[in-house]
Enzyme design. Structure first.
Site, PDB file in Angstrom:
ATOM      1  N   LYS A  78       0.827  -1.216   0.000  1.00 22.28           N
ATOM      2  CA  LYS A  78       0.000   0.000   0.000  1.00 22.28           C
ATOM      3  C   LYS A  78       0.857   1.259   0.000  1.00 22.28           C
ATOM      4  O   LYS A  78       0.626   2.172  -0.779  1.00 22.28           O
ATOM      5  CB  LYS A  78      -0.856   0.073   1.275  1.00 22.28           C
ATOM      6  CG  LYS A  78      -2.122  -0.700   1.245  1.00 22.28           C
ATOM      7  CD  LYS A  78      -3.085  -0.230   2.323  1.00 22.28           C
ATOM      8  CE  LYS A  78      -2.508  -0.087   3.704  1.00 22.28           C
ATOM      9  NZ  LYS A  78      -2.362  -1.300   4.484  1.00 22.28           N
ATOM     10  N   ARG A  88     -10.225   1.950   8.465  1.00 15.74           N
ATOM     11  CA  ARG A  88      -9.901   0.596   8.924  1.00 15.74           C
ATOM     12  C   ARG A  88     -11.163  -0.089   9.440  1.00 15.74           C
ATOM     13  O   ARG A  88     -11.154  -1.297   9.659  1.00 15.74           O
ATOM     14  CB  ARG A  88      -8.904   0.626  10.085  1.00 15.74           C
ATOM     15  CG  ARG A  88      -7.496   1.081   9.742  1.00 15.74           C
ATOM     16  CD  ARG A  88      -6.627  -0.083   9.258  1.00 15.74           C
ATOM     17  NE  ARG A  88      -5.367  -0.253   9.908  1.00 15.74           N
ATOM     18  CZ  ARG A  88      -4.225   0.344   9.575  1.00 15.74           C
ATOM     19  NH1 ARG A  88      -4.188   1.221   8.595  1.00 15.74           N
ATOM     20  NH2 ARG A  88      -3.107   0.062  10.209  1.00 15.74           N
ATOM     21  N   ARG A 144      10.961  -6.014   6.357  1.00 15.54           N
ATOM     22  CA  ARG A 144      10.839  -4.573   6.123  1.00 15.54           C
ATOM     23  C   ARG A 144      11.683  -3.763   7.114  1.00 15.54           C
ATOM     24  O   ARG A 144      11.752  -4.074   8.290  1.00 15.54           O
ATOM     25  CB  ARG A 144       9.365  -4.164   6.257  1.00 15.54           C
ATOM     26  CG  ARG A 144       9.147  -2.664   6.168  1.00 15.54           C
ATOM     27  CD  ARG A 144       7.717  -2.334   5.891  1.00 15.54           C
ATOM     28  NE  ARG A 144       6.865  -2.519   7.047  1.00 15.54           N
ATOM     29  CZ  ARG A 144       5.562  -2.180   7.049  1.00 15.54           C
ATOM     30  NH1 ARG A 144       5.000  -1.696   5.956  1.00 15.54           N
ATOM     31  NH2 ARG A 144       4.842  -2.361   8.125  1.00 15.54           N
ATOM     32  N   ARG A 154      10.538  -1.656  12.335  1.00 14.10           N
ATOM     33  CA  ARG A 154       9.491  -1.007  13.117  1.00 14.10           C
ATOM     34  C   ARG A 154       9.153  -1.834  14.347  1.00 14.10           C
ATOM     35  O   ARG A 154       9.164  -3.057  14.293  1.00 14.10           O
ATOM     36  CB  ARG A 154       8.226  -0.853  12.249  1.00 14.10           C
ATOM     37  CG  ARG A 154       8.107   0.498  11.619  1.00 14.10           C
ATOM     38  CD  ARG A 154       6.999   0.563  10.603  1.00 14.10           C
ATOM     39  NE  ARG A 154       5.719   0.012  11.035  1.00 14.10           N
ATOM     40  CZ  ARG A 154       4.602   0.122  10.319  1.00 14.10           C
ATOM     41  NH1 ARG A 154       4.604   0.758   9.161  1.00 14.10           N
ATOM     42  NH2 ARG A 154       3.480  -0.402  10.746  1.00 14.10           N
ATOM     43  N   ARG A 208      -1.856  -7.963  13.763  1.00 17.83           N
ATOM     44  CA  ARG A 208      -2.413  -6.978  12.831  1.00 17.83           C
ATOM     45  C   ARG A 208      -3.142  -7.659  11.676  1.00 17.83           C
ATOM     46  O   ARG A 208      -4.176  -7.179  11.212  1.00 17.83           O
ATOM     47  CB  ARG A 208      -1.298  -6.072  12.291  1.00 17.83           C
ATOM     48  CG  ARG A 208      -1.012  -4.915  13.238  1.00 17.83           C
ATOM     49  CD  ARG A 208       0.432  -4.513  13.240  1.00 17.83           C
ATOM     50  NE  ARG A 208       0.875  -3.945  11.995  1.00 17.83           N
ATOM     51  CZ  ARG A 208       2.139  -4.010  11.576  1.00 17.83           C
ATOM     52  NH1 ARG A 208       3.056  -4.633  12.266  1.00 17.83           N
ATOM     53  NH2 ARG A 208       2.466  -3.443  10.456  1.00 17.83           N
TER      54      ARG A 208
END
Ligand code: AMP
Length: 226
Positions: A17, A93, A130, A162, A173
């Site tokens: 995204k 969301r 990531r 992160r 998540r």
């Protein structure tokens, strides 16, 4: 100049995204409005919102709808987004957020909602590798690191994993996504705003698919000339 757009991009975390939203915002010359980036900015600046959001974000939980939509409402009423539009990333969301968004963008509405589809196995792999710049949010991965020693190529900031990209938080998540965000797909489908886009393959090919879908939608909605 190419006309602007009011675009919402949905997809699991790690579906690409962020990458696609940056590209689409350049293509349509509209701001990229990412609620995740905005919230991370609030956390970094230790604002009252940031202080309340931090632990929820670290645990991979959603921030309450009221708090998020107040922030989004303020951003989308600025002159740039009201004028040419926006690429909205990470919001809505929940269906409550979608309803609130309709009020915020009234009377224009959202032009199109893109659902980027990527298999969960690929998403898990992407998220675990990531790495992001703590200062500007640029994305890297263990396979494509910055050029020099985990220092951002764009701004020189530190590039790290992160807090919420641990395997446990990722799984949480993704579960949350299924439970709370997937109903949005139905919500937008019922309103004839939704297009499913295959999010696998090179970033270029995914962007081409999205731009093609927006063009096709504009063509379909154009009044026919006798
Ligand atoms: P993201 O960068 O989109 O993955 O967002 C990172 C975190 O910010 C999420 O795990 C949530 O804790 C929070 N967040 C971002 N956008 C929203 C939203 N629209 N509603 C609630 N929480 C959000």
């Amino acid at each position: 100049m190419i006309p602007g757009v009011r675009l919402v991009v949905l997809g699991k975390q790690g579906a690409g995204k962020g990458t696609q939203c940056v590209r689409l915002s350049h293509h349509y010359v509209v701001p990229h409005v990412s609620t995740g980036d905005m919230l991370r900015g609030e956390v970094k600046s230790k604002t009252p919102l940031g202080l309340r959001a931090q632990s929820l974000m670290d645990q991979g939980e959603l921030i309450p709808d009221d708090m998020v939509m107040e922030m989004v409402g303020a951003r989308l009423s600025e002159r740039d987004t009201r004028g040419r539009g926006f690429v909205l990333d990470g919001c809505p969301r929940t269906t409550t957020q979608a309803e609130r968004l309709e009020d915020i963008v009234h009377p224009f509405g959202v032009d199109l909602v893109v659902n980027l589809e990527v298999p969960t196995s690929l998403v898990m792999k992407r998220l675990a590798s990531r790495r992001v710049c703590v200062d500007c949010g640029a994305n890297y991965s263990t396979a494509a690191p910055p050029m020099v020693n985990w220092t951002c190529d764009v701004c020189g900031g530190e590039v790290v994993q992160r807090e919420d990209d641990t395997e446990e938080a990722i799984q949480r998540r993704l579960d949350l996504y299924e439970k709370q965000t997937a109903p949005l797909i139905e919500w937008y489908d019922d309103r004839d705003k939704l297009v499913h886009i295959n999010g696998t393959g090179s970033p270029d090919s995914v962007t081409r698919r999205v731009v093609g879908a927006i063009d096709a939608q504009r063509q379909a909605r154009r009044p026919s000339v006798p």
